[in-house]
Design a protein around this motif. Structure first.
Motif, PDB file in Angstrom:
ATOM      1  N   THR A  11       0.860  -1.172   0.000  1.00  0.00           N
ATOM      2  CA  THR A  11       0.000   0.000   0.000  1.00  0.00           C
ATOM      3  C   THR A  11       0.899   1.224   0.000  1.00  0.00           C
ATOM      4  O   THR A  11       1.866   1.282   0.757  1.00  0.00           O
ATOM      5  CB  THR A  11      -0.901   0.015   1.251  1.00  0.00           C
ATOM      6  N   ASP A  32      -8.991   9.288  -9.202  1.00  0.00           N
ATOM      7  CA  ASP A  32      -9.653   8.178  -9.892  1.00  0.00           C
ATOM      8  C   ASP A  32      -8.747   7.565 -10.960  1.00  0.00           C
ATOM      9  O   ASP A  32      -8.701   6.338 -11.119  1.00  0.00           O
ATOM     10  CB  ASP A  32     -10.970   8.624 -10.519  1.00  0.00           C
ATOM     11  N   LYS A  33      -8.020   8.407 -11.679  1.00  0.00           N
ATOM     12  CA  LYS A  33      -7.124   7.910 -12.720  1.00  0.00           C
ATOM     13  C   LYS A  33      -5.969   7.128 -12.094  1.00  0.00           C
ATOM     14  O   LYS A  33      -5.535   6.106 -12.631  1.00  0.00           O
ATOM     15  CB  LYS A  33      -6.606   9.083 -13.546  1.00  0.00           C
ATOM     16  N   ILE A  53      -6.095   5.448  -9.241  1.00  0.00           N
ATOM     17  CA  ILE A  53      -6.665   4.171  -8.806  1.00  0.00           C
ATOM     18  C   ILE A  53      -6.851   3.244 -10.007  1.00  0.00           C
ATOM     19  O   ILE A  53      -6.559   2.038  -9.930  1.00  0.00           O
ATOM     20  CB  ILE A  53      -7.991   4.396  -8.050  1.00  0.00           C
ATOM     21  N   GLU A  54      -7.294   3.788 -11.112  1.00  0.00           N
ATOM     22  CA  GLU A  54      -7.441   2.988 -12.337  1.00  0.00           C
ATOM     23  C   GLU A  54      -6.090   2.434 -12.794  1.00  0.00           C
ATOM     24  O   GLU A  54      -5.984   1.271 -13.200  1.00  0.00           O
ATOM     25  CB  GLU A  54      -8.072   3.838 -13.437  1.00  0.00           C
ATOM     26  N   ALA A  58      -3.467   1.854 -10.852  1.00  0.00           N
ATOM     27  CA  ALA A  58      -3.055   0.827  -9.889  1.00  0.00           C
ATOM     28  C   ALA A  58      -3.796  -0.481 -10.147  1.00  0.00           C
ATOM     29  O   ALA A  58      -3.204  -1.571 -10.070  1.00  0.00           O
ATOM     30  CB  ALA A  58      -3.305   1.315  -8.465  1.00  0.00           C
ATOM     31  N   THR A  59      -5.062  -0.395 -10.483  1.00  0.00           N
ATOM     32  CA  THR A  59      -5.853  -1.589 -10.789  1.00  0.00           C
ATOM     33  C   THR A  59      -5.334  -2.270 -12.044  1.00  0.00           C
ATOM     34  O   THR A  59      -5.208  -3.506 -12.096  1.00  0.00           O
ATOM     35  CB  THR A  59      -7.339  -1.216 -10.946  1.00  0.00           C
ATOM     36  N   LEU A  60      -5.008  -1.485 -13.067  1.00  0.00           N
ATOM     37  CA  LEU A  60      -4.436  -2.036 -14.295  1.00  0.00           C
ATOM     38  C   LEU A  60      -3.119  -2.746 -13.991  1.00  0.00           C
ATOM     39  O   LEU A  60      -2.875  -3.862 -14.471  1.00  0.00           O
ATOM     40  CB  LEU A  60      -4.220  -0.926 -15.327  1.00  0.00           C
ATOM     41  N   GLU A  78      -2.143  -4.056 -11.142  1.00  0.00           N
ATOM     42  CA  GLU A  78      -2.452  -5.296 -10.418  1.00  0.00           C
ATOM     43  C   GLU A  78      -2.930  -6.396 -11.364  1.00  0.00           C
ATOM     44  O   GLU A  78      -2.502  -7.553 -11.255  1.00  0.00           O
ATOM     45  CB  GLU A  78      -3.533  -5.056  -9.360  1.00  0.00           C
ATOM     46  N   ASP A  79      -3.796  -6.030 -12.304  1.00  0.00           N
ATOM     47  CA  ASP A  79      -4.302  -7.004 -13.279  1.00  0.00           C
ATOM     48  C   ASP A  79      -3.165  -7.568 -14.125  1.00  0.00           C
ATOM     49  O   ASP A  79      -3.097  -8.773 -14.371  1.00  0.00           O
ATOM     50  CB  ASP A  79      -5.357  -6.379 -14.182  1.00  0.00           C
ATOM     51  N   LYS A  80      -2.269  -6.694 -14.571  1.00  0.00           N
ATOM     52  CA  LYS A  80      -1.125  -7.135 -15.385  1.00  0.00           C
ATOM     53  C   LYS A  80      -0.203  -8.045 -14.576  1.00  0.00           C
ATOM     54  O   LYS A  80       0.304  -9.040 -15.095  1.00  0.00           O
ATOM     55  CB  LYS A  80      -0.343  -5.938 -15.922  1.00  0.00           C
ATOM     56  N   ASP A 115      -1.096  -9.965 -12.101  1.00  0.00           N
ATOM     57  CA  ASP A 115      -1.811 -11.226 -11.908  1.00  0.00           C
ATOM     58  C   ASP A 115      -1.744 -12.120 -13.144  1.00  0.00           C
ATOM     59  O   ASP A 115      -1.906 -13.328 -13.048  1.00  0.00           O
ATOM     60  CB  ASP A 115      -3.275 -10.968 -11.540  1.00  0.00           C
TER      61      ASP A 115
END
Length: 87
Positions: A4, A15-16, A18-19, A21-23, A25-27, A29
């Protein structure tokens, strides 16, 4: 990767971020066979490659649009010139 971070940013950028960071994380994974630094470097390389490809695609698209716009401007100018000589 179970980290974190607090990243200072403007409220409108949250928001961008966070988006992004999510991308990320997905990559991460998507590469279950890699661990640690190797995994992060592979994802970074892939994201940089995607960025450069998108940048090139955008540049080429912009150039095509400029050419199309120039053609339309020339057509309009030619039609106006022809109309002026016939009047």
């Amino acid at each position: 990767m179970n980290h974190t971070f607090e990243i200072p940013c403007e409220a409108h950028e949250r928001d961008k971020l966070i988006e992004a960071a999510t991308l990320l994380e997905d990559k991460l994974d998507q590469l279950p066979g890699l661990k640690g630094e190797s995994k992060v470097l592979m994802v970074a390389l892939n994201l940089c490659f995607d960025y450069l490809q998108l940048k090139d695609d955008t540049t080429q698209y912009s150039l095509r649009l400029e050419d199309q716009l120039d053609n339309v401007i020339n057509q309009v100018a030619n039609e106006a010139s022809t109309e002026n000589t016939t009047n």
